[in-house]
Write a protein that holds these residues in place. Structure first.
Motif, PDB file in Angstrom:
ATOM      1  N   ASP A  15      63.253 -26.107 -23.535  1.00 16.73           N
ATOM      2  CA  ASP A  15      62.714 -24.868 -24.095  1.00 16.73           C
ATOM      3  C   ASP A  15      63.471 -24.465 -25.362  1.00 16.73           C
ATOM      4  N   PHE A  16      64.792 -24.659 -25.339  1.00 17.80           N
ATOM      5  CA  PHE A  16      65.607 -24.369 -26.519  1.00 17.80           C
ATOM      6  C   PHE A  16      65.170 -25.252 -27.693  1.00 17.80           C
ATOM      7  N   LEU A  17      64.940 -26.528 -27.418  1.00 17.66           N
ATOM      8  CA  LEU A  17      64.521 -27.465 -28.467  1.00 17.66           C
ATOM      9  C   LEU A  17      63.142 -27.103 -29.006  1.00 17.66           C
ATOM     10  N   LEU A  18      62.244 -26.639 -28.130  1.00 18.35           N
ATOM     11  CA  LEU A  18      60.900 -26.267 -28.584  1.00 18.35           C
ATOM     12  C   LEU A  18      60.948 -25.045 -29.503  1.00 18.35           C
ATOM     13  N   ASN A  19      61.859 -24.121 -29.251  1.00 13.06           N
ATOM     14  CA  ASN A  19      62.028 -22.995 -30.173  1.00 13.06           C
ATOM     15  C   ASN A  19      62.475 -23.493 -31.542  1.00 13.06           C
ATOM     16  N   GLU A  20      63.360 -24.504 -31.539  1.00 17.78           N
ATOM     17  CA  GLU A  20      63.789 -25.100 -32.808  1.00 17.78           C
ATOM     18  C   GLU A  20      62.611 -25.776 -33.507  1.00 17.78           C
ATOM     19  N   VAL A  21      61.749 -26.423 -32.726  1.00 16.99           N
ATOM     20  CA  VAL A  21      60.553 -27.063 -33.286  1.00 16.99           C
ATOM     21  C   VAL A  21      59.671 -26.031 -33.974  1.00 16.99           C
ATOM     22  N   ARG A  22      59.478 -24.905 -33.339  1.00 20.75           N
ATOM     23  CA  ARG A  22      58.628 -23.846 -33.919  1.00 20.75           C
ATOM     24  C   ARG A  22      59.204 -23.355 -35.243  1.00 20.75           C
ATOM     25  N   LEU A  23      60.532 -23.199 -35.292  1.00 18.94           N
ATOM     26  CA  LEU A  23      61.168 -22.769 -36.541  1.00 18.94           C
ATOM     27  C   LEU A  23      60.982 -23.814 -37.637  1.00 18.94           C
ATOM     28  N   LEU A  24      61.115 -25.077 -37.289  1.00 19.26           N
ATOM     29  CA  LEU A  24      60.942 -26.150 -38.269  1.00 19.26           C
ATOM     30  C   LEU A  24      59.501 -26.181 -38.786  1.00 19.26           C
ATOM     31  N   GLU A  27      58.791 -23.667 -41.370  1.00 22.32           N
ATOM     32  CA  GLU A  27      59.359 -24.065 -42.658  1.00 22.32           C
ATOM     33  C   GLU A  27      58.712 -25.343 -43.193  1.00 22.32           C
ATOM     34  N   SER A  28      57.628 -25.787 -42.529  1.00 26.71           N
ATOM     35  CA  SER A  28      56.869 -26.982 -42.931  1.00 26.71           C
ATOM     36  C   SER A  28      57.715 -28.250 -42.890  1.00 26.71           C
ATOM     37  N   GLN A  29      58.713 -28.279 -42.035  1.00 26.78           N
ATOM     38  CA  GLN A  29      59.542 -29.481 -41.866  1.00 26.78           C
ATOM     39  C   GLN A  29      59.004 -30.269 -40.662  1.00 26.78           C
ATOM     40  N   HIS A  30      57.822 -30.836 -40.858  1.00 24.94           N
ATOM     41  CA  HIS A  30      57.095 -31.405 -39.720  1.00 24.94           C
ATOM     42  C   HIS A  30      57.705 -32.704 -39.205  1.00 24.94           C
ATOM     43  N   GLU A  31      58.259 -33.513 -40.085  1.00 29.24           N
ATOM     44  CA  GLU A  31      58.870 -34.762 -39.631  1.00 29.24           C
ATOM     45  C   GLU A  31      60.075 -34.469 -38.741  1.00 29.24           C
ATOM     46  N   GLN A  32      60.914 -33.522 -39.153  1.00 28.86           N
ATOM     47  CA  GLN A  32      62.047 -33.132 -38.323  1.00 28.86           C
ATOM     48  C   GLN A  32      61.565 -32.517 -37.012  1.00 28.86           C
ATOM     49  N   PRO A  47      56.871 -31.656 -19.199  1.00 33.81           N
ATOM     50  CA  PRO A  47      56.768 -31.740 -20.669  1.00 33.81           C
ATOM     51  C   PRO A  47      55.396 -31.366 -21.231  1.00 33.81           C
ATOM     52  N   THR A  48      54.565 -30.696 -20.425  1.00 33.65           N
ATOM     53  CA  THR A  48      53.221 -30.351 -20.902  1.00 33.65           C
ATOM     54  C   THR A  48      53.257 -29.605 -22.226  1.00 33.65           C
ATOM     55  N   GLN A  49      54.080 -28.552 -22.292  1.00 34.37           N
ATOM     56  CA  GLN A  49      54.136 -27.735 -23.509  1.00 34.37           C
ATOM     57  C   GLN A  49      54.664 -28.546 -24.688  1.00 34.37           C
ATOM     58  N   ALA A  50      55.632 -29.403 -24.422  1.00 36.42           N
ATOM     59  CA  ALA A  50      56.195 -30.215 -25.501  1.00 36.42           C
ATOM     60  C   ALA A  50      55.150 -31.187 -26.044  1.00 36.42           C
ATOM     61  N   TRP A  51      54.389 -31.825 -25.144  1.00 37.61           N
ATOM     62  CA  TRP A  51      53.321 -32.725 -25.595  1.00 37.61           C
ATOM     63  C   TRP A  51      52.245 -31.950 -26.366  1.00 37.61           C
ATOM     64  N   LEU A  52      51.934 -30.737 -25.897  1.00 35.33           N
ATOM     65  CA  LEU A  52      50.939 -29.916 -26.592  1.00 35.33           C
ATOM     66  C   LEU A  52      51.392 -29.614 -28.018  1.00 35.33           C
ATOM     67  N   ILE A  53      52.640 -29.189 -28.151  1.00 34.60           N
ATOM     68  CA  ILE A  53      53.149 -28.857 -29.486  1.00 34.60           C
ATOM     69  C   ILE A  53      53.187 -30.095 -30.367  1.00 34.60           C
ATOM     70  N   LYS A  54      53.550 -31.227 -29.798  1.00 33.22           N
ATOM     71  CA  LYS A  54      53.529 -32.469 -30.577  1.00 33.22           C
ATOM     72  C   LYS A  54      52.100 -32.758 -31.050  1.00 33.22           C
ATOM     73  N   GLY A  55      51.139 -32.592 -30.156  1.00 26.50           N
ATOM     74  CA  GLY A  55      49.741 -32.822 -30.527  1.00 26.50           C
ATOM     75  C   GLY A  55      49.290 -31.886 -31.634  1.00 26.50           C
ATOM     76  N   GLN A  56      49.720 -30.618 -31.564  1.00 27.85           N
ATOM     77  CA  GLN A  56      49.338 -29.650 -32.593  1.00 27.85           C
ATOM     78  C   GLN A  56      49.930 -30.023 -33.955  1.00 27.85           C
ATOM     79  N   ILE A  57      51.173 -30.498 -33.944  1.00 24.18           N
ATOM     80  CA  ILE A  57      51.798 -30.927 -35.200  1.00 24.18           C
ATOM     81  C   ILE A  57      51.052 -32.126 -35.780  1.00 24.18           C
ATOM     82  N   LEU A  58      50.745 -33.091 -34.932  1.00 21.33           N
ATOM     83  CA  LEU A  58      50.037 -34.298 -35.377  1.00 21.33           C
ATOM     84  C   LEU A  58      48.637 -33.947 -35.902  1.00 21.33           C
ATOM     85  N   PHE A  59      47.982 -33.001 -35.243  1.00 20.09           N
ATOM     86  CA  PHE A  59      46.662 -32.540 -35.690  1.00 20.09           C
ATOM     87  C   PHE A  59      46.776 -31.940 -37.096  1.00 20.09           C
TER      88      PHE A  59
END
Length: 311
Positions: A15-24, A27-32, A47-59
């Motif tokens: 969950d901590f890492l996913l918050n970092e993902v949202r911040l990135l 800032e449009s730092q999608h690769e990071q 990991p449902t939420q993590a996979w969802l967020i990954k899918g949203q970034i890839l989309f």
């Protein structure tokens, strides 16, 4: 890894890492963000939420096949409405309307009280040309959530495309009431009024939409938004071709879009026409606008001085 992170459970760390993902992502730092979301997937108990967020970034990166794979990985941990929405939207974006509808039918079984379910189905039916089903689903979305502005708008667009302009205007009024940015519905309402021969109402809508788009363009400096404002002004001019203010706005917008010679010509011609009609006030105002855009335009400066002497 910090000491605090060492003391976290695997899910807390995810969950901590996913918050970092949202911040990135903000800032449009999608690769990071993708690198960090992979860590979250590894640590998460679910990991449902993590996979969802990954899918949203890839989309968002237009990596549609990878986004679908991420959604399917998320669904291995159980049905999830947000994941099904993502999957259906990606499939629809790829042009597979039947596949998208199948996914949204699955969503309906899971989330029959979610207005998004019916909005998404209605949008697919509209794309497929099944307007009756499209309206029925938009109505169902509105029944669940009466203030769903984009459902009202999509319903209005179905009516508009069916040439049911009165019904479109009624739906657009609700869209305008409930949508945060109602510029597009206002413009389409103008188009509907124009189709019905209601010139006064159409003109009012076009002018309102043009002003709203121009204000947004001044903030964003977006060429696309300037072009939308110009489109509204040109529609207004087709109704009121002798309106000096509209010609001035058209010239200004063309200048902002980089068509400087065309803009200059329009403003000079407008000013000269005003002089011919002894409309000195508008002639001066038009030259003032041109000089605001081009302070070093000696021809415009001289013409304005000559008119000033006449006045």
């Amino acid at each position: 890894m910090s000491e605090n992170q060492d003391n976290m459970s695997p899910q807390e760390l995810a969950d901590f890492l996913l918050n970092e993902v949202r911040l990135l992502c903000r800032e449009s730092q999608h690769e990071q963000a993708l690198d960090v979301v992979e860590q979250a997937i590894k640590h998460a108990t679910d990991p449902t939420q993590a996979w969802l967020i990954k899918g949203q970034i890839l989309f968002g990166l237009h990596l549609y096949d990878d986004a679908i794979k991420a959604a399917e990985e998320a669904l291995k941990y159980g049905d999830n409405a947000e994941v099904l929405k993502l999957k259906g939207n990606v499939i629809a974006t790829k042009g597979d309307l039947e596949g998208a509808l199948e996914t949204f039918n699955e969503l309906e079984k899971l989330a029959s009280d979610d207005p998004d379910t019916y909005f998404l189905k209605g949008s697919i039916f509209a794309e497929m040309g099944n307007m009756d089903e499209a309206i029925a689903n938009f109505d169902r979305a509105i029944e669940v959530r009466p203030d769903m502005g984009h459902a009202w708008y999509n319903k209005a667009m179905v009516f508009f495309n069916q040439e049911r302009y009165g019904a479109a205007i009624n739906a657009l009024d609700s869209a305008i009431e409930f949508m945060e940015d109602a510029t597009e519905p206002i413009f389409i309402k103008g188009m509907a009024h124009r189709k019905l021969g209601q010139s006064k109402e159409a003109l009012e809508c076009f002018l309102t939409a043009a002003e709203m788009w121009e204000m947004r363009a001044l903030v964003t400096n977006s060429q696309t938004v300037y072009l939308e404002a110009l489109t509204a002004i040109e529609n207004a001019l087709e109704i009121d071709v002798t309106n000096i203010e509209l010609w001035k706005k058209r010239g200004k917008l063309l200048y902002k879009l980089g068509h400087k010679e065309d803009a200059r010509s329009i403003l000079i011609n407008t000013a000269e026409l005003c002089v011919q009609e002894d409309n000195i006030t508008d002639a001066l105002a038009t030259y003032d606008l041109l000089l605001e855009l081009e302070p070093d335009n000696e021809e415009a400066q001289k013409a304005r001085e000559d008119i000033g002497n006449i006045a």
